[in-house]
Scaffold this motif. Structure first.
Motif: not given
Length: 437
Positions: A101-105, A112-116, A121-123, A179-181
């Motif tokens: 998860a972390w390497p992919l993020a 971008d911290p938000t995108l990361t 969170a998704q994973l 968050i909605c998803y």
């Protein structure tokens, strides 16, 4: 006197799933514009990266056991034995995804911290998505359409409601949209988990676990290659062009892929039959009927695109129109590719399905290497469309070799097919309007 159509059970199952797919498509026409207008091209590109990574991971998180569960349950294997035996495989899969998860993020977050954080969170939600898929597989094999409807509608309705509230309150951001998803993912897992719990006692069988793993490792390769063939184009655009370009491409890709919901509905309605068949005459007829309907839909979407797309998503996305036209050709090719790939796997030939998708990935990679630097988004769309065409060609050849039926029987409708579809539509419309048509 109304003539009884020969597609009987197939038609009933199809309408049970197609109705949900139509609702999902209509909801997508609400959520898509809300995302685009609330986030703009760049923000829409960030959201696309998060969701695409989540979709790819979700399909891989069950380690390829979904097809095995559908096939074996359709053949009468007890629920408790199936679920109890695949749980160890799922546990190992979750552990591997936690490590990755972390390497992919970091790679796809592009600093971008938000995108990361959103990718992480998704994973983290993969256990919920795997539980949903496991329960869905059992429901498909048993043709329990009510449970399927609840799961699918939850996944579609919850995000739309959340996005609508965020848009009207002017609080939409990449984080809040994600968050909605995330909330929808958790809620959708509840009915699936309930179905699994009703399968108690869960019984572990080492032989079934090994059998599921042998099936799953090939199936997972197929899924991985398929996801690369159908989802990786957005990630490629985000990495080699820009997040703004990814947003433009994502909008065109979503509209182009919406007709494929019909492919999914047909495949799911026939899951039990495909599990017991070997790409025979019924599969061929379903494939060519599907392509006929898809052609009509794609032509309509292409004609309306220059007017409807900017109106729905905003003038900032007008550049997506030519991309959509090219991707719609890919959608036509994807119809037999996706349907026959699903049928081939359930018929017991997952390696053949994997090989066809692999050819598609190779074609996409090669064409994008040369076309994206020179032609940008247009090059990416051409590469994606050609990958579907290549996969479809391989699967048609394989279907002919397996069944002995000519490849054209899978894609060219007959006069009888057209007549039966018209009669079926008239009969259903007569029921809706309460009078003969």
């Amino acid at each position: 006197m109304t003539r009884k159509l020969p597609i009987g059970p197939m038609a009933r199952n199809l309408f049970a799933t197609a109705g949900v797919q139509i609702v999902v498509a209509l909801l997508s026409l609400i959520s898509g514009p809300l995302q685009a207008r609330g986030l703009g091209p760049e923000g829409r590109g960030q959201l696309a990266v998060v969701l695409v990574i989540g979709q790819i991971a979700a399909f891989l998180s069950d380690a390829g056991t979904l097809g095995y569960v559908i096939r074996e349950r359709a053949r009468g294997r007890p629920r408790g034995v199936l679920i109890g035996s695949v749980l160890p495989i799922l546990a190992v899969s979750f552990a591997l995804w936690a490590i990755a998860a972390w390497p992919l993020a970091l790679v796809f977050g592009k600093g971008d911290p938000t995108l990361t954080i959103m990718i992480l969170a998704q994973l983290t939600l993969l256990p919920f998505t795997a539980a949903t898929q496991l329960g869905s597989g059992v429901a498909l094999a048993e043709e329990r359409w009510r449970i399927m409807m609840i799961i699918r509608l939850t996944v579609a309705v919850v995000p739309v409601l959340g996005l609508l509230v965020l848009f009207l309150s002017d609080r939409m951001s990449v984080q809040s949209a994600c968050i909605c998803y995330f909330v929808a993912t958790i809620i959708a897992a509840i009915p699936a988990l309930a179905l699994c719990l009703r399968s108690r006692p869960l019984v572990f069988s080492w032989s079934i676990t090994l059998d599921a793993w042998r099936f799953g490792r090939v199936s997972m390769l197929t899924i991985l290659i398929t996801m690369g063939n159908t989802r990786a184009d957005v990630l490629i655009v985000s990495q080699f062009l820009s997040l703004r370009d990814a947003g433009l491409y994502a909008v065109a890709s979503i509209l182009a892929s919406m007709p494929l919901m019909l492919t999914s509905a047909v495949a799911q309605s026939l899951s039990r039959r495909l599990s017991l068949s070997s790409l025979g005459a019924e599969t061929a007829r379903a494939s060519r009927l599907l392509l006929l309907v898809m052609a009509v839909i794609c032509i309509g979407v292409a004609g309306a695109a220059p007017f409807v797309l900017p109106w729905l998503f905003g003038s900032a996305f007008r550049e997506s129109v030519p991309i959509l036209w090219i991707l719609l050709f890919g959608t036509l090719c994807a119809s037999p590719s996706n349907f026959l790939g699903y049928a081939t796997s359930l018929a017991g030939h997952p390696k053949s399905a994997a090989f066809a998708q692999l050819i598609g990935v190779v074609v996409m990679a090669v064409t994008m290497i040369f076309l994206v630097p020179a032609w940008g988004l247009i090059g990416a769309a051409i590469g994606s469309a050609l990958s579907y065409a290549a996969s479809a060609g391989v699967l048609l050849r394989n279907a002919h070799g397996t069944s002995g039926i000519q490849w054209c029987s899978y894609i060219i409708p007959t006069a009888r097919d057209v007549r039966d579809v018209v009669l079926l539509i008239r009969r259903k419309l007569s029921i809706v309007f309460g009078r003969p048509l």
